[in-house]
Design a protein around this motif. Structure first.
Motif, PDB file in Angstrom:
ATOM      1  N   THR A  41      45.805  44.637  38.733  1.00 57.03           N
ATOM      2  CA  THR A  41      44.184  44.241  38.675  1.00 57.03           C
ATOM      3  C   THR A  41      43.824  44.801  37.114  1.00 57.03           C
ATOM      4  O   THR A  41      42.970  43.923  36.606  1.00 57.03           O
ATOM      5  N   ASN A  49      45.202  41.972  34.817  1.00 53.64           N
ATOM      6  CA  ASN A  49      44.717  40.665  35.104  1.00 53.64           C
ATOM      7  C   ASN A  49      43.490  40.363  35.082  1.00 53.64           C
ATOM      8  O   ASN A  49      42.544  39.347  34.886  1.00 53.64           O
ATOM      9  N   ASP A  50      42.830  41.510  36.034  1.00 52.12           N
ATOM     10  CA  ASP A  50      41.096  41.243  36.130  1.00 52.12           C
ATOM     11  C   ASP A  50      40.427  41.715  35.196  1.00 52.12           C
ATOM     12  O   ASP A  50      39.317  41.284  34.898  1.00 52.12           O
ATOM     13  N   TRP A  51      40.887  42.961  34.647  1.00 52.49           N
ATOM     14  CA  TRP A  51      40.281  43.857  33.724  1.00 52.49           C
ATOM     15  C   TRP A  51      40.526  43.446  32.263  1.00 52.49           C
ATOM     16  O   TRP A  51      39.845  44.034  31.139  1.00 52.49           O
ATOM     17  N   ALA A  72      35.065  45.351  34.928  1.00 51.00           N
ATOM     18  CA  ALA A  72      35.768  43.978  34.299  1.00 51.00           C
ATOM     19  C   ALA A  72      34.646  43.485  33.559  1.00 51.00           C
ATOM     20  O   ALA A  72      35.196  42.635  32.502  1.00 51.00           O
TER      21      ALA A  72
END
Length: 829
Positions: free
Chosen positions: A452, A455-457, A376
């Motif tokens: 993930t 949206n997170d990375w 991330a």
């Protein structure tokens, strides 16, 4: 009564005949019924239900065939049935208006009825066929395969020329399983096996027969062309096309080393009174095989609502640059180099391939040895460089080191014993299994994983690899699910998780199965730092040229142009550096594909060699990629034996210029004479020809042709420009709202004004300091006022034009707290 007639493409005549025939029992008619469709002739024999396919103007049929199905372990063939009845009508669907035959084979004790639905389209030179198996018994039956085409007698793919002149193009299970090759009839052994589509072309008569799957709802479409020998010469003995399971193919690939209990043959139950359809097949006979392939591709685009609107992704990938050795430091260095030196040319994607993850099937857990600060953090830095992060995954593979295998083996596809089906290993180490995409808990795991990543990375592009390996028949949470159904279920879950804006790249699956879900798709073998890798990848790029922007945006794999070698990767890495000519061949192959355009070299090393870097910066090649029109392989089925494979590609970029790319796949110099007429061009005094790599002019002393010299293992890309036709910027049309409200986003669109207006890129300036790129963009204003919007369209040769319009924006953005207007967000996933 004996009634002979020929049905033509006329609704009034068909209607009249329908009334006339309504008083007769078709099963007792001895006459044949025929439809002519723009060069295609289709005939149905009421006595047997057999059908024949031929070409108008030819007295001989190309193919005489029937239908069959494998039920409860035995083949039931149409000719086994005592009754054959035919109903004729007209039909309209997405392909057009057609004469429709429904041929019902019935009366066989204890056997289901076979219904063959056959179309011959009135205004197009092709037809289609589908078989419905109707269980008219009182017991459940089990179907292993349905066969819309079975030809074992009479005319079997007779193209009007010597059989020894037949050449066969068989598409494969995926882009590289097995590697696609174009074969002369008989040099493949006793059978030419194809998945999805198969093309047979006679080099003497120039007639071709093509069959291709139009649907991929449940089954894999498998074609088998059986070849024998007569007096030493090849002869076609049989031809069949099945809707069936994947096991025949996976036995030769991911299940090759698996025990017999894991090699499960598809077996679908059909209850009494129920039925099961084959996949729908396209077929045609033509004197222009390019037109056949392109027509088929355009039908797939429409039928499956293919996602083809995104610009060609341009950028860098890590695999051939660093393979499993990419780490946090080398990744960030390459990202910064890309942003500082190539981003302005359009290279925006930064694609990290396999090796970052802890294990296959666990993609949100990085390898802390290589990426101690996690992914991330790294991807945020990549975004900070103005790049779009991309990431490799193998979505349906699960390694035995992964969290899923260790904790939830019940989420895996299993055999009859309840054991997970094993599909091989990673580099001889990690054992691999298949996630069950019909299991609700496994589905949630997929959603969480890909949510993930996005949206997170901050991932904007996701590669989906090794899907052919996981397309195995087995026992699923949802009973009686086929391998291809499970794959599409999984792909749809991933699409929902990542949203509409993230690009998905199909890598390793049957070509048709992912259409409408993914944005890009691999069409060739892996490339690498060797000329042999380029040469081996070229047949796939050539054979699947028509898929570009019909199935998806083509992914020809990365090009490699540096002198880099990777000695512990003997095939991909290359043992010796690429020569400059070999480097030109690698990048030229990506350019003719006109899809994804990725660099496969370590960038700082590439930047140290100005001559190699110039290849990556070549504006003409970049325009070929951005324009998105795949070059047509002129000699796809007619290449000379000494060339080994197709070598000449042509694309008309607009009405002024085109690009001719010629490869020399041999180890000796070649001289090619190119007829202008073969490119659809007039004599040479109306054209200027120059080499794209060095800018030098090519002499044209002969008005009807020109000569090209090619060094060994090389490629030349020639720009052919009409003399006397001035270069001009494109003319565009712009769509927008007449006015807007502050805070409300609106969509703005631009497109070429005509087919002669070629646009490589669009840039929007909204008058408030915001600029966006793309044919279609969305923007909202924060303040009222009248804004001047400028759209800059850049065409070939960097020529650009501007369209301006004034846009009134009224109202204001509310700032007060109004609880009654609050709404909870509810995800559609």
């Amino acid at each position: 009564m004996n009634l002979s007639f020929v049905l033509r493409s006329s609704v009034s005549l068909i209607g009249f005949l329908a009334l006339l025939m309504s008083s007769f029992n078709y099963a007792f008619l001895a006459a044949e019924t025929t439809s002519d469709s723009q060069g295609l002739r289709v005939t149905v024999d009421p006595a047997t239900g057999d059908y024949s396919i031929g070409q108008l103007g030819s007295a001989s049929d190309v193919l005489q065939a029937s239908v069959a199905a494998m039920v409860d372990g035995r083949w039931l063939r149409a000719r086994d049935y005592p009754k054959h009845s035919i109903t004729e009508s007209t039909a309209s669907d997405d392909l057009g208006t057609a004469l429709e035959w429904t041929v019902r084979h019935s009366g066989l004790a204890g056997a289901p009825e076979l219904l063959c639905i056959l179309h011959s389209y009135t205004d197009r030179p092709f037809g289609d066929i589908q078989v419905h198996v109707l269980n008219s018994s009182r017991q459940t039956i089990h179907i292993e395969a349905i066969r819309p085409i079975e030809a074992t007698q009479g005319k079997i793919l007779d193209l009007g020329g010597p059989v020894a002149s037949d050449r066969v193009l068989s598409d494969s299970f995926s882009e590289d399983r097995p590697a696609i090759k174009i074969h002369d009839l008989g040099d493949e052994g006793e059978m030419h096996l194809a998945v999805g589509s198969q093309l047979l072309y006679n080099r003497q008569s120039h007639v071709s027969f093509f069959v291709g799957a139009l649907t991929s709802n449940r089954f894999l479409t498998v074609s088998r062309l059986h070849v024998g020998r007569s007096s030493g010469a090849p002869q076609i003995q049989a031809f069949e096309v099945d809707s069936t399971g994947t096991t025949e193919l996976t036995k030769e690939e991911s299940l090759k080393q698996s025990p017999a209990e894991d090699q499960i043959e598809l077996n679908l139950p059909v209850a009494s009174g129920a039925g099961l359809d084959s996949e729908r097949l396209f077929f045609g006979v033509s004197g222009d095989y390019h037109s056949q392939l392109e027509s088929y591709g355009s039908l797939i685009r429409v039928l499956h609502q293919a996602r083809i609107s995104s610009p060609a992704p341009m950028g860098w990938w890590s695999w051939t640059a660093h393979y499993f050795g990419l780490n946090e430091g080398t990744a960030l260095t390459n990202a910064r180099w890309l942003a500082q030196h190539l981003k302005s040319l359009g290279y925006q994607f930064f694609h990290i391939d396999e090796g970052y993850q802890y294990a296959r099937g666990e993609y949100t857990t990085p390898d802390s040895t290589l990426f101690p600060n996690g992914m991330a953090t790294l991807e945020r830095k990549v975004r900070g460089e103005g790049l779009i992060p991309g990431l490799w995954t193998a979505p349906f593979q699960v390694a035995d080191r992964s969290w899923v295998y260790e904790n939830h083996r019940d989420w895996l596809v299993h055999n009859a014993k309840g054991e997970p089906i094993r599909i091989g290993q990673v580099d001889g180490k990690d054992r691999l299994f298949v996630i069950d995409t019909t299991n609700p808990d496994a589905q949630e795991y997929l959603r969480k994983t890909y949510s993930t990543l996005v949206n997170d990375w901050n991932i904007g592009y996701v590669k989906l690899d090794f899907m052919e390996d996981t397309a195995v028949e087995g026992f699923f949470y949802r009973p009686n699910t086929t391998a291809l159904e499970a794959q599409r279920i999984g792909l749809q879950i991933i699409r929902q998780a990542v949203g509409e804006q993230v690009l998905l790249d199909k890598d390793g699956s049957p070509m048709l199965n992912a259409v409408g879900i993914v944005d890009t798709g691999r069409i060739s073998l892996d490339t690498g730092h060797s000329f042999e890798a380029t040469k081996d990848a070229a047949p796939g790029v050539a054979a699947r040229y028509y898929m570009n922007r019909n199935f998806f945006v083509s992914d020809p794999d990365a090009f490699c142009v540096s002198t880099q070698t990777v000695t512990d990767q003997p095939w991909h890495g290359g043992k010796v550096p690429l020569s400059l000519d070999e480097a030109k061949a690698s990048i030229a192959l990506s350019a003719v594909a006109a899809g994804m355009y990725e660099i496969g070299d370590d960038l700082p090393a590439l930047g140290a060699d100005s001559e190699r870097l110039a290849l990556v910066q070549n504006q003409d090649l970049i325009e070929m990629a951005k324009l998105g029109r795949a070059s047509t392989p002129l000699d796809l089925m007619s290449y000379s034996p000494e060339d080994y494979q197709p070598s000449s590609f042509w694309v008309a970029e607009d009405n002024r210029q085109g690009m001719l790319t010629i490869f020399n796949w041999t180890d000796k110099p070649l001289t090619r004479s190119i007829e202008f007429s073969s490119l659809g061009l007039p004599h040479s005094n109306q054209h200027r020809i120059s080499d794209v790599f060095d800018g030098k002019a090519v002499a044209t002393p002969n008005p009807g042709s020109f000569v090209v010299d090619l060094p060994p293992r090389s490629a030349r890309v020639l720009k052919i420009v009409r003399a006397g036709v001035p270069a001009r910027p494109p003319v565009i049309k712009v769509e927008h709202m007449p006015d807007m409200k502050t805070g409300a986003a609106a969509t703005f669109r631009a497109q070429p004004a005509s087919s002669n207006d070629v646009v490589v890129s669009y840039r929007w300036s909204f008058g408030d300091g915001v600029t966006l790129e793309g044919r279609e963009v969305s923007h909202a204003y924060t303040k009222p006022g009248t804004y001047q919007v400028t759209v800059t369209a850049t065409g070939l040769g960097d020529l650009s034009t501007e369209e301006r319009f004034r846009l009134p924006v009224s109202g204001s953005v509310p700032t007060r707290f109004v609880p009654t207007e609050k709404r909870r967000y509810r995800s559609s996933q």
